[in-house]
Design a protein around this motif. Sequence first.
Motif, PDB file in Angstrom:
ATOM      1  N   UNK A   1       0.843  -1.195   0.000  1.00  0.00           N
ATOM      2  CA  UNK A   1       0.000   0.000   0.000  1.00  0.00           C
ATOM      3  C   UNK A   1       0.880   1.246   0.000  1.00  0.00           C
ATOM      4  N   UNK A   2       0.422   2.322  -0.622  1.00  0.00           N
ATOM      5  CA  UNK A   2       1.248   3.530  -0.742  1.00  0.00           C
ATOM      6  C   UNK A   2       1.557   4.194   0.603  1.00  0.00           C
ATOM      7  N   UNK A   3       2.768   4.720   0.681  1.00  0.00           N
ATOM      8  CA  UNK A   3       3.209   5.527   1.814  1.00  0.00           C
ATOM      9  C   UNK A   3       3.560   6.890   1.244  1.00  0.00           C
ATOM     10  N   UNK A   4       2.963   7.917   1.844  1.00  0.00           N
ATOM     11  CA  UNK A   4       3.182   9.282   1.390  1.00  0.00           C
ATOM     12  C   UNK A   4       3.808  10.071   2.535  1.00  0.00           C
ATOM     13  N   UNK A   5       5.002  10.573   2.302  1.00  0.00           N
ATOM     14  CA  UNK A   5       5.659  11.427   3.281  1.00  0.00           C
ATOM     15  C   UNK A   5       5.295  12.871   2.953  1.00  0.00           C
ATOM     16  N   UNK A   6       4.625  13.508   3.900  1.00  0.00           N
ATOM     17  CA  UNK A   6       4.217  14.898   3.746  1.00  0.00           C
ATOM     18  C   UNK A   6       5.284  15.754   4.430  1.00  0.00           C
ATOM     19  N   UNK A   7       5.851  16.704   3.695  1.00  0.00           N
ATOM     20  CA  UNK A   7       7.005  17.446   4.203  1.00  0.00           C
ATOM     21  C   UNK A   7       6.815  18.953   4.116  1.00  0.00           C
ATOM     22  N   UNK A   8       6.780  19.595   5.286  1.00  0.00           N
ATOM     23  CA  UNK A   8       6.806  21.052   5.354  1.00  0.00           C
ATOM     24  C   UNK A   8       8.050  21.513   4.593  1.00  0.00           C
ATOM     25  N   UNK A   9       7.910  22.518   3.747  1.00  0.00           N
ATOM     26  CA  UNK A   9       9.020  22.919   2.887  1.00  0.00           C
ATOM     27  C   UNK A   9       8.818  24.373   2.482  1.00  0.00           C
ATOM     28  N   UNK A  10       9.429  25.277   3.240  1.00  0.00           N
ATOM     29  CA  UNK A  10       9.152  26.705   3.090  1.00  0.00           C
ATOM     30  C   UNK A  10      10.233  27.472   2.339  1.00  0.00           C
ATOM     31  N   UNK A  11       9.810  28.560   1.719  1.00  0.00           N
ATOM     32  CA  UNK A  11      10.730  29.543   1.169  1.00  0.00           C
ATOM     33  C   UNK A  11      11.319  30.321   2.349  1.00  0.00           C
ATOM     34  N   UNK A  12      12.447  30.968   2.142  1.00  0.00           N
ATOM     35  CA  UNK A  12      13.114  31.702   3.231  1.00  0.00           C
ATOM     36  C   UNK A  12      12.263  32.830   3.798  1.00  0.00           C
ATOM     37  N   UNK A  13      11.428  33.431   2.979  1.00  0.00           N
ATOM     38  CA  UNK A  13      10.606  34.569   3.418  1.00  0.00           C
ATOM     39  C   UNK A  13       9.127  34.179   3.487  1.00  0.00           C
ATOM     40  N   UNK A  14       8.837  32.973   3.888  1.00  0.00           N
ATOM     41  CA  UNK A  14       7.462  32.473   3.913  1.00  0.00           C
ATOM     42  C   UNK A  14       6.591  33.277   4.877  1.00  0.00           C
ATOM     43  N   UNK A  15       5.352  33.537   4.479  1.00  0.00           N
ATOM     44  CA  UNK A  15       4.391  34.271   5.317  1.00  0.00           C
ATOM     45  C   UNK A  15       4.104  33.546   6.644  1.00  0.00           C
ATOM     46  N   UNK A  16       4.256  32.238   6.658  1.00  0.00           N
ATOM     47  CA  UNK A  16       4.008  31.482   7.896  1.00  0.00           C
ATOM     48  C   UNK A  16       4.948  31.923   9.013  1.00  0.00           C
ATOM     49  N   UNK A  17       6.078  32.481   8.652  1.00  0.00           N
ATOM     50  CA  UNK A  17       7.065  32.891   9.652  1.00  0.00           C
ATOM     51  C   UNK A  17       6.645  34.152  10.396  1.00  0.00           C
TER      52      UNK A  17
ATOM     53  N   UNK B   1      11.400  27.714   9.830  1.00  0.00           N
ATOM     54  CA  UNK B   1      11.629  26.271   9.993  1.00  0.00           C
ATOM     55  C   UNK B   1      11.419  25.582   8.652  1.00  0.00           C
ATOM     56  N   UNK B   2      11.988  24.401   8.528  1.00  0.00           N
ATOM     57  CA  UNK B   2      11.807  23.562   7.339  1.00  0.00           C
ATOM     58  C   UNK B   2      12.015  24.356   6.042  1.00  0.00           C
ATOM     59  N   UNK B   3      13.094  25.127   6.013  1.00  0.00           N
ATOM     60  CA  UNK B   3      13.442  25.876   4.801  1.00  0.00           C
ATOM     61  C   UNK B   3      13.848  24.866   3.727  1.00  0.00           C
ATOM     62  N   UNK B   4      13.329  25.049   2.518  1.00  0.00           N
ATOM     63  CA  UNK B   4      13.593  24.068   1.459  1.00  0.00           C
ATOM     64  C   UNK B   4      15.087  23.814   1.302  1.00  0.00           C
ATOM     65  N   UNK B   5      15.401  22.547   1.056  1.00  0.00           N
ATOM     66  CA  UNK B   5      16.771  22.056   0.858  1.00  0.00           C
ATOM     67  C   UNK B   5      17.650  22.155   2.105  1.00  0.00           C
ATOM     68  N   UNK B   6      17.056  22.340   3.280  1.00  0.00           N
ATOM     69  CA  UNK B   6      17.847  22.418   4.514  1.00  0.00           C
ATOM     70  C   UNK B   6      17.781  21.089   5.269  1.00  0.00           C
ATOM     71  N   UNK B   7      18.696  20.939   6.207  1.00  0.00           N
ATOM     72  CA  UNK B   7      18.677  19.772   7.096  1.00  0.00           C
ATOM     73  C   UNK B   7      17.331  19.685   7.813  1.00  0.00           C
ATOM     74  N   UNK B   8      16.817  20.816   8.257  1.00  0.00           N
ATOM     75  CA  UNK B   8      15.558  20.838   8.998  1.00  0.00           C
ATOM     76  C   UNK B   8      14.365  20.343   8.211  1.00  0.00           C
ATOM     77  N   UNK B   9      14.391  20.485   6.896  1.00  0.00           N
ATOM     78  CA  UNK B   9      13.261  20.052   6.067  1.00  0.00           C
ATOM     79  C   UNK B   9      13.372  18.593   5.630  1.00  0.00           C
ATOM     80  N   UNK B  10      14.409  17.903   6.087  1.00  0.00           N
ATOM     81  CA  UNK B  10      14.630  16.498   5.699  1.00  0.00           C
ATOM     82  C   UNK B  10      13.865  15.542   6.615  1.00  0.00           C
ATOM     83  N   UNK B  11      13.407  14.454   6.035  1.00  0.00           N
ATOM     84  CA  UNK B  11      12.737  13.394   6.794  1.00  0.00           C
ATOM     85  C   UNK B  11      13.752  12.797   7.758  1.00  0.00           C
TER      86      UNK B  11
END
Length: 172
Positions: free
Chosen positions: A46-62, A68-78
């Motif tokens: 059965x399928x497994x889907x990893x959902x990953x927070x992955x933000x731009x450096x200037x994301x509005x969520x900040x 957090x979880x800036x794209x391509x960073x250690x923090x955004x890695x599973x």
Amino acid sequence: MSKALLVIDMLNDFIDERGKLFVGKAGKDIIPLIKEKITEFREKNLPIVFICDNHEKEDKEFEMFPPHCIKDSWGSSIIEDFEVREEDKIIKKRRYSAFYGTDLDLFLREKGINELFLAGVCTNICVLYTAKDARERGYSVKIFKEGVASFNEEAHKFALKEAGNTLGCEII
């Protein structure tokens, strides 16, 4: 009924003590159950889907949360506790819901999936809003009670109650 497992935001910034938004012990405590569920789903093909927070450096969520979880960073890695395989699907998201602005719904429908099993963090944020959007799209949703965690125990309990009572999710 075809099923899929959604592993939500089990990423270094949330689960590792060095992470930017460390959930705490509760986040680490759910790892064994999630690993068990990943194994079960794999054994049944059965399928497994990893959902990953992955933000731009200037994301509005900040404006609400620390960066957090800036794209391509250690923090955004599973986290390393999970083996991600080629057949697993990875969905990168910039908002709370795994459905918002992603191809998750298309992927699930192409696979004939109509029943989702949710695990991960944070119960009252990304898990709850993913569950809400899934229910609004007609999916059956089951949340592993011992497979979700949050920064705040009261918010965690509220989210599980809300998911069950208001959204019609099954808390298992």
